[in-house]
Scaffold this motif. Sequence first.
Motif, PDB file in Angstrom:
ATOM      1  N   UNK A   1       0.861  -1.202   0.000  1.00 10.97           N
ATOM      2  CA  UNK A   1       0.000   0.000   0.000  1.00 10.97           C
ATOM      3  C   UNK A   1       0.884   1.234   0.000  1.00 10.97           C
ATOM      4  N   UNK A   2       0.572   2.183  -0.851  1.00  9.97           N
ATOM      5  CA  UNK A   2       1.389   3.385  -0.948  1.00  9.97           C
ATOM      6  C   UNK A   2       1.034   4.354   0.167  1.00  9.97           C
ATOM      7  N   UNK A   3       1.895   5.364   0.318  1.00  4.37           N
ATOM      8  CA  UNK A   3       1.639   6.397   1.320  1.00  4.37           C
ATOM      9  C   UNK A   3       0.319   7.083   1.049  1.00  4.37           C
ATOM     10  N   UNK A   4       0.041   7.328  -0.248  1.00  3.01           N
ATOM     11  CA  UNK A   4      -1.150   8.067  -0.618  1.00  3.01           C
ATOM     12  C   UNK A   4      -2.413   7.308  -0.261  1.00  3.01           C
ATOM     13  N   UNK A   5      -2.495   6.027  -0.638  1.00  6.87           N
ATOM     14  CA  UNK A   5      -3.713   5.263  -0.385  1.00  6.87           C
ATOM     15  C   UNK A   5      -3.905   5.009   1.092  1.00  6.87           C
ATOM     16  N   UNK A   6      -2.822   4.975   1.834  1.00  5.88           N
ATOM     17  CA  UNK A   6      -2.935   4.765   3.266  1.00  5.88           C
ATOM     18  C   UNK A   6      -3.437   6.015   3.971  1.00  5.88           C
ATOM     19  N   UNK A   7      -3.196   7.177   3.339  1.00 12.52           N
ATOM     20  CA  UNK A   7      -3.491   8.433   4.013  1.00 12.52           C
ATOM     21  C   UNK A   7      -4.905   8.917   3.763  1.00 12.52           C
ATOM     22  N   UNK A   8      -5.459   8.610   2.611  1.00 11.60           N
ATOM     23  CA  UNK A   8      -6.726   9.199   2.218  1.00 11.60           C
ATOM     24  C   UNK A   8      -7.894   8.405   2.807  1.00 11.60           C
ATOM     25  N   UNK A   9      -8.907   9.127   3.248  1.00 13.82           N
ATOM     26  CA  UNK A   9     -10.129   8.464   3.669  1.00 13.82           C
ATOM     27  C   UNK A   9     -10.400   8.538   5.150  1.00 13.82           C
ATOM     28  N   UNK A  10      -9.495   9.123   5.940  1.00 14.61           N
ATOM     29  CA  UNK A  10      -9.723   9.263   7.369  1.00 14.61           C
ATOM     30  C   UNK A  10     -10.434  10.569   7.641  1.00 14.61           C
ATOM     31  N   UNK A  11     -11.628  10.511   8.236  1.00 16.12           N
ATOM     32  CA  UNK A  11     -12.409  11.720   8.491  1.00 16.12           C
ATOM     33  C   UNK A  11     -12.665  11.875   9.969  1.00 16.12           C
ATOM     34  N   UNK A  12     -12.854  13.130  10.379  1.00 16.07           N
ATOM     35  CA  UNK A  12     -13.190  13.419  11.774  1.00 16.07           C
ATOM     36  C   UNK A  12     -14.694  13.446  11.918  1.00 16.07           C
ATOM     37  N   UNK A  13     -15.177  13.594  13.175  1.00 16.98           N
ATOM     38  CA  UNK A  13     -16.610  13.633  13.435  1.00 16.98           C
ATOM     39  C   UNK A  13     -17.272  14.839  12.796  1.00 16.98           C
ATOM     40  N   UNK A  14     -16.499  15.906  12.599  1.00 13.19           N
ATOM     41  CA  UNK A  14     -17.061  17.128  12.010  1.00 13.19           C
ATOM     42  C   UNK A  14     -17.171  17.044  10.498  1.00 13.19           C
ATOM     43  N   UNK A  15     -16.681  15.959   9.907  1.00 15.36           N
ATOM     44  CA  UNK A  15     -16.793  15.793   8.457  1.00 15.36           C
ATOM     45  C   UNK A  15     -15.573  16.235   7.698  1.00 15.36           C
ATOM     46  N   UNK A  16     -14.608  16.834   8.387  1.00 15.22           N
ATOM     47  CA  UNK A  16     -13.394  17.273   7.710  1.00 15.22           C
ATOM     48  C   UNK A  16     -12.398  16.131   7.642  1.00 15.22           C
ATOM     49  N   UNK A  17     -11.600  16.115   6.592  1.00 10.27           N
ATOM     50  CA  UNK A  17     -10.623  15.049   6.411  1.00 10.27           C
ATOM     51  C   UNK A  17      -9.432  15.272   7.331  1.00 10.27           C
ATOM     52  N   UNK A  18      -9.067  14.256   8.073  1.00  8.41           N
ATOM     53  CA  UNK A  18      -7.925  14.363   8.975  1.00  8.41           C
ATOM     54  C   UNK A  18      -6.642  14.103   8.192  1.00  8.41           C
ATOM     55  N   UNK A  19      -5.678  14.978   8.369  1.00 10.70           N
ATOM     56  CA  UNK A  19      -4.419  14.836   7.637  1.00 10.70           C
ATOM     57  C   UNK A  19      -3.579  13.722   8.231  1.00 10.70           C
ATOM     58  N   UNK A  20      -2.957  12.902   7.377  1.00 12.30           N
ATOM     59  CA  UNK A  20      -2.093  11.832   7.872  1.00 12.30           C
ATOM     60  C   UNK A  20      -0.792  12.396   8.415  1.00 12.30           C
ATOM     61  N   UNK A  21      -0.166  11.692   9.288  1.00  6.95           N
ATOM     62  CA  UNK A  21       1.133  12.085   9.823  1.00  6.95           C
ATOM     63  C   UNK A  21       2.213  11.455   8.958  1.00  6.95           C
ATOM     64  N   UNK A  22       2.784  12.249   8.086  1.00  2.00           N
ATOM     65  CA  UNK A  22       3.810  11.747   7.164  1.00  2.00           C
ATOM     66  C   UNK A  22       5.176  12.033   7.774  1.00  2.00           C
ATOM     67  N   UNK A  23       5.880  10.990   8.131  1.00  2.00           N
ATOM     68  CA  UNK A  23       7.164  11.136   8.828  1.00  2.00           C
ATOM     69  C   UNK A  23       8.231  11.729   7.917  1.00  2.00           C
ATOM     70  N   UNK A  24       8.310  11.273   6.669  1.00  2.86           N
ATOM     71  CA  UNK A  24       9.339  11.740   5.731  1.00  2.86           C
ATOM     72  C   UNK A  24       8.685  12.206   4.430  1.00  2.86           C
ATOM     73  N   UNK A  25       8.122  13.426   4.419  1.00  2.00           N
ATOM     74  CA  UNK A  25       7.423  13.912   3.223  1.00  2.00           C
ATOM     75  C   UNK A  25       8.323  13.976   1.999  1.00  2.00           C
ATOM     76  N   UNK A  26       9.625  14.240   2.217  1.00  2.00           N
ATOM     77  CA  UNK A  26      10.552  14.374   1.096  1.00  2.00           C
ATOM     78  C   UNK A  26      10.775  13.056   0.361  1.00  2.00           C
ATOM     79  N   UNK A  27      10.375  11.939   1.006  1.00  2.00           N
ATOM     80  CA  UNK A  27      10.551  10.631   0.380  1.00  2.00           C
ATOM     81  C   UNK A  27       9.301  10.162  -0.358  1.00  2.00           C
TER      82      UNK A  27
END
Length: 284
Positions: A1-27
Amino acid sequence: MTVATAAIGTSTDSGTTELPDIVSPQEVGPQDARALSQLFFARLATLEEGTPEHQYARNTLIEMNMSLVRYAAGRFRHRGDEMEDIVQVGTIGLIKAIDRFELSREVQFATFAVPYIVGEIKRFFRDTSWAVHVPRRLQEARVELAKATEELSTRLGRAPRVSELAELMGLTEDEVIEARTAANGYNSTSLDAAVHGDSDEGEAALTDFIGAEDPAMELVEDFHALAPLLAGLDERDRQILRLRFVDELTQSQIGEHLGVSQMHVSRLLSRTLSRLREGMLTTR
């Protein structure tokens, strides 16, 4: 699973998308960066500027899209400047693009950002290029001279001598002087640039302090005005003028040359000069 597919789809109770914690964005790879950028831009638009969440989203976008900067910087390798410097300048363009991008534009961020990055790099070259073409060895010597001057000034507590600079740099004194002279070509100043004068005089232009009026310029204008007048004279009058003012003969010598009296030469010369004088006054 790629970083992208692992990150997308997590939402908060308010309906906003929660940002994933990317340890090494440059990679993050370019393809995943494109997908994640869409997510981060959507969230960034809802965050208050200055908050930790906003700062995290913005910084992550910068690091994830550094591949765009490296791509753009690669187009300028032939310029001979340090790639690290070019990448740093290009990063400024990337940051400007991030701050100005909106998803409503319906364009890929890469398409939007590259012109900003390239424009910033070109501006860097425009502002730091040499005003006068100087050989590469002297350009490099200028940098070394600046470093040596700073080092010796700090060590000695005064401006270093040419001999001291030459010893530190491993150059001859003539080479140091040549490098100093070449450094003058790095920047140019407009002749219309303002120069602070005395308090009573205010500001003046640089051109007021250099150069001088050339009195011979008036002669050039006079020669141009005189040429057609001379062409309008007959052959004898032109000959008399040539004998008097080019060959520098006296009126008596001219009379002997032409077989006329000195008085006749005087009258002819006076008439011709008056005619030319009137013609010059008319053309001014």
